[in-house]
Design an enzyme around this catalytic site. Sequence first.
Site, short mmCIF file in Angstrom:
data_model
loop_
_atom_site.label_atom_id
_atom_site.label_comp_id
_atom_site.label_asym_id
_atom_site.label_seq_id
_atom_site.Cartn_x
_atom_site.Cartn_y
_atom_site.Cartn_z
CB SER A 236 -0.73 -7.79 -12.31
OG SER A 236 0.07 -7.25 -11.53
CE1 TYR A 249 -3.39 -9.52 -8.07
CE2 TYR A 249 -1.39 -9.16 -8.68
CZ TYR A 249 -2.65 -8.75 -8.75
OH TYR A 249 -3.05 -7.67 -9.49
N1 LIG Z 1 -4.26 -1.09 -8.49
C1 LIG Z 1 -3.28 -1.52 -8.94
O1 LIG Z 1 -2.01 -1.00 -8.75
C2 LIG Z 1 -3.49 -2.70 -9.69
C3 LIG Z 1 -2.05 -3.00 -10.61
C4 LIG Z 1 -1.98 -4.25 -11.36
C5 LIG Z 1 -3.31 -4.96 -11.38
N2 LIG Z 1 -4.52 -4.69 -10.93
C6 LIG Z 1 -5.79 -5.06 -11.04
O2 LIG Z 1 -6.79 -4.48 -11.44
C7 LIG Z 1 -8.00 -5.13 -10.94
C8 LIG Z 1 -8.87 -4.13 -10.45
O3 LIG Z 1 -8.04 -3.87 -9.10
P1 LIG Z 1 -8.06 -2.39 -8.48
O4 LIG Z 1 -6.98 -2.07 -8.10
O5 LIG Z 1 -9.22 -1.46 -9.14
O6 LIG Z 1 -8.64 -3.04 -6.77
P2 LIG Z 1 -10.08 -2.87 -6.18
O7 LIG Z 1 -10.24 -1.43 -5.95
O8 LIG Z 1 -9.83 -3.87 -4.82
O9 LIG Z 1 -11.13 -3.39 -7.01
C9 LIG Z 1 -11.30 -4.97 -7.07
C10 LIG Z 1 -12.36 -5.47 -7.68
O10 LIG Z 1 -12.72 -6.74 -7.61
C11 LIG Z 1 -14.03 -6.71 -7.32
N3 LIG Z 1 -14.07 -8.23 -6.59
C12 LIG Z 1 -13.13 -8.81 -5.83
N4 LIG Z 1 -13.66 -10.00 -5.54
C13 LIG Z 1 -14.89 -10.32 -6.01
C14 LIG Z 1 -15.95 -11.23 -6.08
N5 LIG Z 1 -15.65 -12.46 -5.30
N6 LIG Z 1 -16.95 -11.17 -6.93
C15 LIG Z 1 -17.28 -9.94 -7.35
N7 LIG Z 1 -16.16 -8.83 -7.33
C16 LIG Z 1 -15.21 -8.86 -6.84
C17 LIG Z 1 -14.52 -5.90 -6.46
O11 LIG Z 1 -15.88 -5.74 -6.39
P3 LIG Z 1 -16.69 -5.19 -5.25
O12 LIG Z 1 -15.65 -5.21 -3.82
O13 LIG Z 1 -17.33 -4.30 -5.35
O14 LIG Z 1 -17.49 -6.45 -4.92
C18 LIG Z 1 -13.66 -4.73 -7.02
O15 LIG Z 1 -14.63 -4.10 -7.96
C19 LIG Z 1 -7.74 -6.39 -10.31
O16 LIG Z 1 -7.88 -7.51 -11.13
C20 LIG Z 1 -6.20 -6.18 -10.11
O17 LIG Z 1 -5.44 -7.25 -9.75
C21 LIG Z 1 -4.43 -3.40 -10.11
#
Ligand SMILES: NC(=O)c1ccc[n+]([C@@H]2O[C@H](COP(=O)([O-])OP(=O)(O)OC[C@H]3O[C@@H](n4cnc5c(N)ncnc54)[C@H](OP(=O)(O)O)[C@@H]3O)[C@@H](O)[C@H]2O)c1
Length: 349
Positions: A236, A249
């Site tokens: 991130s 985080y």
């Molecule tokens: N969206 C942004 O703006 C942004 C910016 C920078 C970085 N990121 C990074 O991108 C990645 C994906 O985030 P996203 O934005 O797509 O958010 P999201 O839709 O909330 O996705 C989070 C993912 O993590 C999985 N997860 C969380 N805890 C888990 C656990 N204990 N066991 C298994 N799976 C788990 C969830 O799976 P289930 O809920 O299906 O179990 C889901 O697939 C993350 O690492 C986040 O830090 C996102």
Amino acid sequence: MVLSDGRVLENAKAIHQGATKYFHDFLTGGTGVETADLSSLINPTISEVDNEMLCMVPFEEEVKDAISSIPKHSSPGPDGFGLAFYIECWDIIKQDVIDAARDFFNGVPLPRYAIVEELAGFGAIVHTCSRNQTELNDRIQEWQSKGLEVSGSVCDLKIRAQRDKLMETVSSLFHGKLNILVNNAGIAVSKEATEVTAEDFSDVMCTNFESGYHLCQLGHPLLKASGNGNIVFISSVASFVAIPHCSLYASTKGAMNQLTKNLACEWAKDNIRVNSIAPGFIRTPLIDAVEENPEAKKVLSHLISRFPIPRAGKPEEVSSVVAFICFPAASYITGQVLCVDGGYTVTGV
Ligand SMILES: NC(=O)c1ccc[n+]([C@@H]2O[C@H](COP(=O)([O-])OP(=O)(O)OC[C@H]3O[C@@H](n4cnc5c(N)ncnc54)[C@H](OP(=O)(O)O)[C@@H]3O)[C@@H](O)[C@H]2O)c1
């Protein structure tokens, strides 16, 4: 009215509270949340009054509460970036957020799984995981109907034994070889450092960092055996700039960046490349809804005006970079942390 899990909602108020709790649980990753379609939660015969109450969008304060709880895991992105915006601008955006909640109640799905779809779209055979069996089954069915080769396991990555089991499944499915391991799972707690609890610390550290570290260890023999292994971490921009309320985080993502460099050096001899992608502000349905309000759009535009590319990113603008970094075209790239952020981290403001 009787819910499919046996709970009885006795009056219209209880029905409304049940529906609101469901919305809240969905946004905050609570347990027992299976699908965005409320109709599957209830017995088929309900009265018209019950139905109206169930379909009623949560009250303003209820939506606000749910939105405030989002960073645990979900739609506006867990960086706290989205959350801070919603809290700061609540008075301006509340109607739009409530409208987005209405979409949710009507079963409009939140976009997820861009990386799975990108890689499978290029012909990769993908095994993914989720904590949510029903959601996983539904998506797998959808992908298979589109001809994508995707399978999945239910796995809580916070639990070591479940990580072991997941990688055993992967090994058996792919005959002991693996080309790509993507460590994407992430959660955030948006709090001042002084407010972070021991439980927050172990939850976020374990989900974002420990699980990925362990999956790399488990994946190493399989990646090595393939002769062409790739590890991609989803980091991130919070690991580059100090976003408010993000110290925990951001630390996990900083650790991930360093692990990327160390593993790239240790495992180059095994033909394994290791890279990180660091997304910035990524677009979600709630952001879309907010932008329909001219005043809110102005505030949001101001927030992202510091980006050289002054807009939010799209999920597919992250997933395409994940695919690229695994392609032979990127065969000389390893140990890198690549920001996909519209230039945000290089502006210096
Ligand atoms: N969206 C942004 O703006 C942004 C910016 C920078 C970085 N990121 C990074 O991108 C990645 C994906 O985030 P996203 O934005 O797509 O958010 P999201 O839709 O909330 O996705 C989070 C993912 O993590 C999985 N997860 C969380 N805890 C888990 C656990 N204990 N066991 C298994 N799976 C788990 C969830 O799976 P289930 O809920 O299906 O179990 C889901 O697939 C993350 O690492 C986040 O830090 C996102």
